[in-house]
Write a protein that holds these residues in place. Structure first.
Motif, PDB file in Angstrom:
ATOM      1  N   HIS A  27      -1.941  11.718  13.431  1.00  0.00           N
ATOM      2  CA  HIS A  27      -0.833  10.799  13.191  1.00  0.00           C
ATOM      3  C   HIS A  27      -0.056  11.306  11.988  1.00  0.00           C
ATOM      4  O   HIS A  27      -0.655  11.627  10.965  1.00  0.00           O
ATOM      5  CB  HIS A  27      -1.384   9.389  12.929  1.00  0.00           C
ATOM      6  N   GLU A  28       1.263  11.352  12.118  1.00  0.00           N
ATOM      7  CA  GLU A  28       2.060  11.942  11.034  1.00  0.00           C
ATOM      8  C   GLU A  28       1.920  11.178   9.718  1.00  0.00           C
ATOM      9  O   GLU A  28       2.163  11.736   8.652  1.00  0.00           O
ATOM     10  CB  GLU A  28       3.530  12.036  11.455  1.00  0.00           C
ATOM     11  N   ALA A  29       1.502   9.899   9.794  1.00  0.00           N
ATOM     12  CA  ALA A  29       1.340   9.117   8.561  1.00  0.00           C
ATOM     13  C   ALA A  29      -0.087   9.198   8.012  1.00  0.00           C
ATOM     14  O   ALA A  29      -0.408   8.534   7.028  1.00  0.00           O
ATOM     15  CB  ALA A  29       1.716   7.658   8.824  1.00  0.00           C
ATOM     16  N   GLY A  30      -0.949  10.006   8.651  1.00  0.00           N
ATOM     17  CA  GLY A  30      -2.324  10.147   8.159  1.00  0.00           C
ATOM     18  C   GLY A  30      -2.399  11.051   6.939  1.00  0.00           C
ATOM     19  O   GLY A  30      -1.380  11.573   6.468  1.00  0.00           O
ATOM     20  N   ALA A  31      -3.629  11.239   6.445  1.00  0.00           N
ATOM     21  CA  ALA A  31      -3.834  12.127   5.295  1.00  0.00           C
ATOM     22  C   ALA A  31      -3.822  13.578   5.780  1.00  0.00           C
ATOM     23  O   ALA A  31      -4.282  13.884   6.878  1.00  0.00           O
ATOM     24  CB  ALA A  31      -5.178  11.806   4.647  1.00  0.00           C
ATOM     25  N   GLY A  80      -1.033  11.343  20.407  1.00  0.00           N
ATOM     26  CA  GLY A  80      -0.086  10.437  21.073  1.00  0.00           C
ATOM     27  C   GLY A  80       0.639  11.106  22.233  1.00  0.00           C
ATOM     28  O   GLY A  80       1.064  12.250  22.110  1.00  0.00           O
ATOM     29  N   GLY A  81       0.802  10.391  23.352  1.00  0.00           N
ATOM     30  CA  GLY A  81       1.414  10.955  24.548  1.00  0.00           C
ATOM     31  C   GLY A  81       2.818  10.446  24.817  1.00  0.00           C
ATOM     32  O   GLY A  81       3.292  10.503  25.946  1.00  0.00           O
ATOM     33  N   PHE A  82       3.500   9.970  23.774  1.00  0.00           N
ATOM     34  CA  PHE A  82       4.822   9.345  23.921  1.00  0.00           C
ATOM     35  C   PHE A  82       5.843  10.165  23.124  1.00  0.00           C
ATOM     36  O   PHE A  82       5.502  10.840  22.150  1.00  0.00           O
ATOM     37  CB  PHE A  82       4.755   7.898  23.422  1.00  0.00           C
ATOM     38  N   PRO A  83       7.129  10.083  23.544  1.00  0.00           N
ATOM     39  CA  PRO A  83       8.129  10.949  22.914  1.00  0.00           C
ATOM     40  C   PRO A  83       8.658  10.416  21.587  1.00  0.00           C
ATOM     41  O   PRO A  83       9.276  11.171  20.831  1.00  0.00           O
ATOM     42  CB  PRO A  83       9.250  10.984  23.949  1.00  0.00           C
ATOM     43  N   GLN A  84       8.463   9.168  21.300  1.00  0.00           N
ATOM     44  CA  GLN A  84       9.000   8.571  20.068  1.00  0.00           C
ATOM     45  C   GLN A  84       8.257   7.282  19.786  1.00  0.00           C
ATOM     46  O   GLN A  84       7.540   6.767  20.640  1.00  0.00           O
ATOM     47  CB  GLN A  84      10.492   8.267  20.226  1.00  0.00           C
ATOM     48  N   GLY A  85       8.442   6.747  18.575  1.00  0.00           N
ATOM     49  CA  GLY A  85       7.790   5.487  18.227  1.00  0.00           C
ATOM     50  C   GLY A  85       6.338   5.706  17.860  1.00  0.00           C
ATOM     51  O   GLY A  85       5.959   6.780  17.407  1.00  0.00           O
ATOM     52  N   ASP A  86       5.519   4.679  18.079  1.00  0.00           N
ATOM     53  CA  ASP A  86       4.124   4.741  17.648  1.00  0.00           C
ATOM     54  C   ASP A  86       3.228   4.290  18.808  1.00  0.00           C
ATOM     55  O   ASP A  86       3.713   3.945  19.880  1.00  0.00           O
ATOM     56  CB  ASP A  86       3.935   3.834  16.415  1.00  0.00           C
ATOM     57  N   PHE A  87       1.904   4.308  18.573  1.00  0.00           N
ATOM     58  CA  PHE A  87       0.972   3.856  19.610  1.00  0.00           C
ATOM     59  C   PHE A  87       1.310   2.427  20.041  1.00  0.00           C
ATOM     60  O   PHE A  87       1.556   1.555  19.197  1.00  0.00           O
ATOM     61  CB  PHE A  87      -0.464   3.884  19.070  1.00  0.00           C
ATOM     62  N   LEU A  88       1.300   2.181  21.350  1.00  0.00           N
ATOM     63  CA  LEU A  88       1.402   0.816  21.876  1.00  0.00           C
ATOM     64  C   LEU A  88       0.062   0.115  21.711  1.00  0.00           C
ATOM     65  O   LEU A  88      -0.017  -1.091  21.551  1.00  0.00           O
ATOM     66  CB  LEU A  88       1.713   0.845  23.380  1.00  0.00           C
ATOM     67  N   HIS A  89      -1.008   0.896  21.845  1.00  0.00           N
ATOM     68  CA  HIS A  89      -2.385   0.415  21.728  1.00  0.00           C
ATOM     69  C   HIS A  89      -3.014   1.175  20.579  1.00  0.00           C
ATOM     70  O   HIS A  89      -3.619   2.237  20.791  1.00  0.00           O
ATOM     71  CB  HIS A  89      -3.171   0.709  23.012  1.00  0.00           C
TER      72      HIS A  89
END
Lengths: 226, 226
Positions: free
Chosen positions: A152-156, A175-184
Motif C-alpha cells: 500500500h502506498e501509504a504503508g511504511a 490491489g487490483g483496482f486502477p484508482q482509489g483504495d481497497f473496497l474491502h
C-alpha cells in the motif's frame, strides 16, 4: 510457498442495471452473446459505466490479465513456489492451478473469464484449472500463510526481502483496482508496506513481489562469475 | 541508466505476400482498414501465417505489448533510469520516451503500433513519444552502453546483480519471439547469461532485469524495519 493475492480486482459480468444500455447491447450483439454473459470492460462499456456506482474504476479485466500472466510465467511459479489468487469486488475468489496457461490474447482471456464467471470453474467438468468461490478477502486471509502483508502506498517503506528473510511461506496482497483504495480493506493487523513513494501498477507490484521471493530463496545449482 | 532491448520482436504489418489471404481480408474489412495497414497478428491471421516463412513464430504484437507495459510502469522507469527499446525482425528499432503511456487495452495498443509502423512516429507531428528507425540489432548494440549482456537460456548461470554491481549504466538484450532463437544473433563478444534453466517469457525476463537494476542501485530515503 508464496501466496500472491490480487484484491478487489475489477472483474465482473455486466451488472443487471446496465444490461439494457445501448453500448452494452451493441457490444454483446457483435460478440453474439447475451449482455448478462459478457465481461464488464471499460474499453467497450464506457458510456454504461457512467451510470454505475464506482463506474470510474470498474470493468478492468485487463489488470487481472496482466497480473495472471506475470504471476503464472514467473520463476517462482515455474519452481512450484506460488499460489496465485484473485479476489474481486463481489467477494469472489479465483484460484489458479499453477500449470494453467493463461491466453496471451486478450480476446481469448475475456472468453475464459466469461466461462469462469458463468460456470464457476474452467473446465466446468473434471479437475478445474481455474475455480471460483464466494469468499470475502478477510475470510481468505484468515487462513492464509503468515507472515501476511499488504502492499500500500501509504504503508511504511520496506523491502520485501526483509519480510521474506528466513521464511518458508508468506502472503502478499496487491490491489487490483486502477484508482482509489481497497473496497474491502484487509484486516488491520496485517502490516502495510510501501515499496516506493509513487503508486505502482498491480503488475509492477506483482513483479517486485515475485522476484523478491525468488531472491530470498536459497540459490540452486552451480553459479560462478568471470 | 539501464537500456533494455527486446530483440527480434515479431512486430510487423501484414506482409504483401499474404495481404490477399481470406483471413487477412476479412479481418481488415471488419476493422475498416486496408490489409497493408493492419498489424500481423497470429490470433487473427493464423491461416495466412501458414503460408509465410517462419509463420509459426510471426505476428506476436502481444509480446511487445506485455514487454512495454512492464518496462514503462517499472520503478526503474518511474525513477528515470530506463531506456526502453524494441528491435523487430525487419531491423526496425522503436524507441519510447519514458513518459509514454502505453494503452492497457490491446485493441488500442494495436492501433498505436499500426500508426507507428505506417508513419514512423507517434504522434507524427511534433516531439514523438514513439519513433521508429531502420537499424540493425548489431548497429544499435555497437553504440549501446557497456556492460552489455544477452539473456539466453544456453548462457552461463548468473544473477544480474553481478553484472550491474558498481555500474552506472548497462544494456540487457531479451528475445522478443515466442520460440526458436535470434534471427539476428547479437554480436558474439557480448556475454550470454541465463537466469534459470527453464526458458523464460520475454516479460518474465524483463521483470527480472528491471527489479535487479533497482536492487543494485543505492537505496533512497528512510528505511527501517520493525
Amino acid at each position: 510457498m508464496l501466496t500472491l493475492v490480487l484484491a478487489d480486482a475489477e472483474l465482473e459480468l455486466v451488472p443487471q442495471e446496465v444490461q439494457g444500455h445501448p453500448s452494452v447491447r451493441a457490444h454483446a450483439r457483435r460478440r453474439g452473446r447475451s449482455p448478462s454473459a459478457v465481461l464488464l470492460d471499460s474499453s467497450f462499456h464506457h458510456p454504461a459505466l457512467r451510470a454505475l456506482p464506482d463506474g470510474s474504476r470498474r470493468g478492468r479485466p485487463d489488470i487481472v490479465h496482466f497480473f495472471l500472466v506475470i504471476a503464472l510465467d514467473s520463476i517462482a511459479n515455474i519452481e512450484g513456489q506460488l499460489e496465485t489468487v484473485v479476489h474481486t469486488r463481489h467477494d469472489q475468489v479465483l484460484r489458479c492451478r499453477p500449470d494453467t496457461r493463461i491466453p496471451k490474447s486478450y480476446s481469448r482471456f475475456v472468453g475464459l473469464m466469461e466461462e469462469l464467471l458463468t460456470k464457476g470453474a474452467v473446465p466446468p467438468e473434471g479437475e478445474p484449472l481455474l475455480r471460483l468461490e464466494s469468499l470475502t478477502l478477510g475470510g481468505f486471509l484468515a487462513r492464509a500463510p503468515r507472515p501476511a502483508v499488504v502492499l500500500h502506498e501509504a504503508g511504511a517503506r520496506h523491502e520485501l526481502e526483509e519480510v521474506f528473510a528466513g521464511r518458508d511461506e508468506a502472503t502478499v496482497v496487491v490491489g487490483g483496482f486502477p484508482q482509489g483504495d481497497f473496497l474491502h480493506p484487509p484486516p488491520g493487523d496485517l502490516p502495510r508496506i510501501s515499496l516506493h513513494g509513487h503508486p505502482l501498477k498491480a503488475w509492477t507490484a506483482a513483479s517486485e513481489v515475485l522476484t523478491a521471493w525468488r531472491r530470498s530463496r536459497p540459490r540452486r545449482g552451480p553459479r560462478t562469475m568471470g
